[in-house]
Design a protein around this motif. Sequence first.
Motif, mmCIF file in Angstrom:
data_model
loop_
_atom_site.group_PDB
_atom_site.id
_atom_site.type_symbol
_atom_site.label_atom_id
_atom_site.label_comp_id
_atom_site.label_asym_id
_atom_site.label_seq_id
_atom_site.Cartn_x
_atom_site.Cartn_y
_atom_site.Cartn_z
ATOM 1 N N SER A 108 0.830 -1.206 0.000
ATOM 2 C CA SER A 108 0.000 0.000 0.000
ATOM 3 C C SER A 108 0.864 1.255 0.000
ATOM 4 C CB SER A 108 -0.913 -0.005 1.225
ATOM 5 O OG SER A 108 -1.663 1.189 1.297
ATOM 6 N N TRP A 109 1.963 1.223 0.753
ATOM 7 C CA TRP A 109 2.882 2.358 0.814
ATOM 8 C C TRP A 109 3.491 2.632 -0.554
ATOM 9 C CZ3 TRP A 109 8.615 2.351 1.934
ATOM 10 C CH2 TRP A 109 9.069 3.643 2.216
ATOM 11 N N GLU A 111 2.256 1.787 -3.450
ATOM 12 C CA GLU A 111 1.198 2.233 -4.361
ATOM 13 C C GLU A 111 0.840 3.697 -4.119
ATOM 14 O OE1 GLU A 111 -1.825 -0.585 -3.516
ATOM 15 O OE2 GLU A 111 -0.766 -2.242 -4.494
ATOM 16 N N ARG A 112 0.829 4.122 -2.847
ATOM 17 C CA ARG A 112 0.479 5.508 -2.537
ATOM 18 C C ARG A 112 1.565 6.476 -2.981
ATOM 19 N NH1 ARG A 112 -0.469 3.671 2.562
ATOM 20 N NH2 ARG A 112 1.231 5.007 3.328
ATOM 21 N N LYS A 113 2.812 6.143 -2.700
ATOM 22 C CA LYS A 113 3.925 7.054 -3.003
ATOM 23 C C LYS A 113 4.302 7.012 -4.475
ATOM 24 C CE LYS A 113 4.313 8.316 1.260
ATOM 25 N NZ LYS A 113 3.961 9.684 1.686
ATOM 26 N N HIS A 200 0.183 12.004 -12.540
ATOM 27 C CA HIS A 200 -1.034 11.897 -11.746
ATOM 28 C C HIS A 200 -2.136 12.833 -12.236
ATOM 29 C CE1 HIS A 200 0.298 9.086 -8.710
ATOM 30 N NE2 HIS A 200 1.424 9.756 -8.593
#
Length: 209
Positions: A108-109, A111-113, A200
């Motif tokens: 998750s880390w 994927e977020r960063k 993004h």
Amino acid sequence: MGVYWEKFKYFLTDLSQEDILRWLDEYNDLGPFPGILLPMLEAFLPILPLVLFVAGNAAAYGFFWGVLFSWIGTVFGSVFVFLLVRRYAQQRFMRFLTKHNKTKSMLSWVERKGFGLLFVLYCFPFTPSALINVVSGLSKVNTLTFVLAVSLGKLVMVFFISYIGHDFFSIIREPVKMIVISVVIVILWLFGKLLERKLHKPVNTKISE
């Protein structure tokens, strides 16, 4: 069998830059292929001395071509491992891995960063890039994001090693090297952040619509 094992063990533990230069000289008829192959292999066997391979390429081919061949090899190797994991391991092991909270939080880390984190991690020579390749493949990080991150991050790393050679203490004896390296890292980090925002931006646009 014992002879080959001894040679393999020497290759993993006692290999020197002189050995690499001699090996590159013996196979110079193959052109840049040996210089690309050695850094590429490190993506599959992280125990291999990537620092020696990159420094050896810079010494054998010259700074520019050495950087280029090392960069091509290490990027291709990383992307290949990423695609292999994404293609064959992600679905098979995702259910097993996601049962562990630490694994879930790590994925998750990442994927977020996304781009920013991967770029920074790949910049440093002693980062376990093989592990990052696998984790990125198991995560939901976009393939284009990964390719851009590994390409720019590995460029910094290869430049860093090629510039100072295998003697890392030279940056202490010669402060100018530290200044040059710091400037390159800052410039590429700023470029990376700008590129991250652009990556993004389409996602945010779709969400807002």
